[in-house]
Design an enzyme around this catalytic site. Sequence first.
Site, PDB file in Angstrom:
ATOM      1  CB  CYS A   1      -1.171  -0.023   0.933  1.00 56.58           C
ATOM      2  SG  CYS A   1      -2.537   1.148   0.438  1.00 56.58           S
TER       3      CYS A   1
ATOM      4  CB  CYS B   1      -4.641   3.895   0.024  1.00 53.70           C
ATOM      5  SG  CYS B   1      -5.078   3.827   1.706  1.00 53.70           S
TER       6      CYS B   1
ATOM      7  CE  LYS C   1      -7.562  -1.615   4.154  1.00 49.54           C
ATOM      8  NZ  LYS C   1      -6.332  -0.823   4.012  1.00 49.54           N
TER       9      LYS C   1
ATOM     10  NE  ARG D   1      -7.120   4.769   4.876  1.00 50.73           N
ATOM     11  CZ  ARG D   1      -6.004   5.249   5.157  1.00 50.73           C
ATOM     12  NH1 ARG D   1      -5.704   6.659   4.337  1.00 50.73           N
ATOM     13  NH2 ARG D   1      -5.081   5.291   5.633  1.00 50.73           N
TER      14      ARG D   1
ATOM     15  CE  LYS E   1      -7.210  -3.247   7.495  1.00 53.58           C
ATOM     16  NZ  LYS E   1      -5.742  -3.433   6.831  1.00 53.58           N
TER      17      LYS E   1
ATOM     18  CB  SER F   1      -5.316  -1.295  15.179  1.00 50.90           C
ATOM     19  OG  SER F   1      -5.753  -0.745  14.178  1.00 50.90           O
TER      20      SER F   1
HETATM   21  C1  PBG Z   1      -3.273   0.732   5.254  1.00 50.35           C
HETATM   22  C2  PBG Z   1      -3.685  -0.438   6.100  1.00 50.35           C
HETATM   23  C3  PBG Z   1      -5.136  -0.124   7.367  1.00 50.35           C
HETATM   24  C4  PBG Z   1      -3.978  -1.486   8.337  1.00 50.35           C
HETATM   25  C5  PBG Z   1      -3.597  -2.545   7.177  1.00 50.35           C
HETATM   26  N1  PBG Z   1      -3.123  -2.086   5.933  1.00 50.35           N
HETATM   27  C6  PBG Z   1      -5.491   1.122   7.617  1.00 50.35           C
HETATM   28  C7  PBG Z   1      -6.153   2.212   6.775  1.00 50.35           C
HETATM   29  O1  PBG Z   1      -7.072   1.266   5.967  1.00 50.35           O
HETATM   30  O2  PBG Z   1      -5.862   3.261   6.951  1.00 50.35           O
HETATM   31  C8  PBG Z   1      -5.350  -1.087   9.188  1.00 50.35           C
HETATM   32  C9  PBG Z   1      -5.009  -2.867  10.503  1.00 50.35           C
HETATM   33  C10 PBG Z   1      -5.626  -2.541  11.505  1.00 50.35           C
HETATM   34  O3  PBG Z   1      -6.260  -1.360  11.921  1.00 50.35           O
HETATM   35  O4  PBG Z   1      -4.552  -3.053  12.457  1.00 50.35           O
HETATM   36  N2  PBG Z   1      -4.026   0.175   4.120  1.00 50.35           N
END
Ligand code: PBG
Length: 324
Positions: free
Chosen positions: A119, A129, A195, A217, A248, A274
């Site tokens: 990314c 991104c 996602k 996003r 995700k 997270s």
């Molecule tokens: C970025 C990305 C993100 C995560 C993994 N890859 C965050 C986003 O889209 O801001 C999040 C992972 C997590 O929250 O543990 N492309």
Amino acid sequence: MAFPATRLRRLRSTPVLRDLVRETRLAATDLVLPLFVHARNGREPIAALPGVDRLSISAAVQEAGEARALGLPAVLLFGIPDAKDAEGSGAYDDEGIVQLATRAIKDAHPELLVVTDVCLCEYTDHGHCGLIDEAGAVDNDSSVELIARTAVSQARAGADVVAPSDMMDGRIGAVRAALDDEGFADVPIVAYSAKFASAFYGPFREAAGSTPAFGDRRAYQLDPANGDEAVREALLDVQEGADVVMVKPALAYLDVIRRIKDATRLPVAAYNVSGEYAMVKAGAAAGALDERAVVLETLTSIRRAGADIVITYHAKDAALWLQT
Ligand code: PBG
């Protein structure tokens, strides 16, 4: 046959019977540990993710060794560069932070799989991104070219698996073609297919300094309300050459995991993100939750929903708990 001939409690009466009829198994071999690697010395705690640090390359090698010793099959690398720019050039620099960390980890632990996040958001000064066009929007097709370049650069550094997480249209096909052209036909793609534009990424963005400088996003990540569209994303990624499809976050999207498993029959990964981790940590710190029991129940539920692979910051703890 109904009660009293049927008594479902019969098979619940002893630990050995319960174990015999258990439908879903959780093992360390299902889990992937995410690692944040920064271009600095030492470890730096991440306030929003207690127990997770930003790691120097040598600390990442050490952490990878611990993961391996606990029976985890893979780590997922995120890079935190020292300098960011509008084009995210650190992402596709052959000497970039993920490339350097990949080489170092593969040298020290060749049998551990290194999966790389593909990314631009950790490398762009605006935190999006992809590339920003004149109107201030993320431009799809020029971003896809850089995403493909990033994947090739990571494969050249020794990445075993690449995982594009940008949510541009057509990027899986572009990554597959670029890898094949450069002699990496055997490097699999884990596509972050579904996602969602989720509030559960907050702590990650603090960790990676990747909060968008403007906007959000939602013009490229999925609307949390849409399950059919998530299935379409996964099916398109399969057509474009994805080897594994991902959902995700995990917990608020267990139905999507099941639907994508049924629709694709591919290995499915789920990212226990997270914010999900931070909630459990906060609950445990407040004395409201038994951390071990909640983590094992949660990870089992993600597997039961249909995930073959779970990416989780709890991976090391869970692997240890599963040994005893
Ligand atoms: C970025 C990305 C993100 C995560 C993994 N890859 C965050 C986003 O889209 O801001 C999040 C992972 C997590 O929250 O543990 N492309």
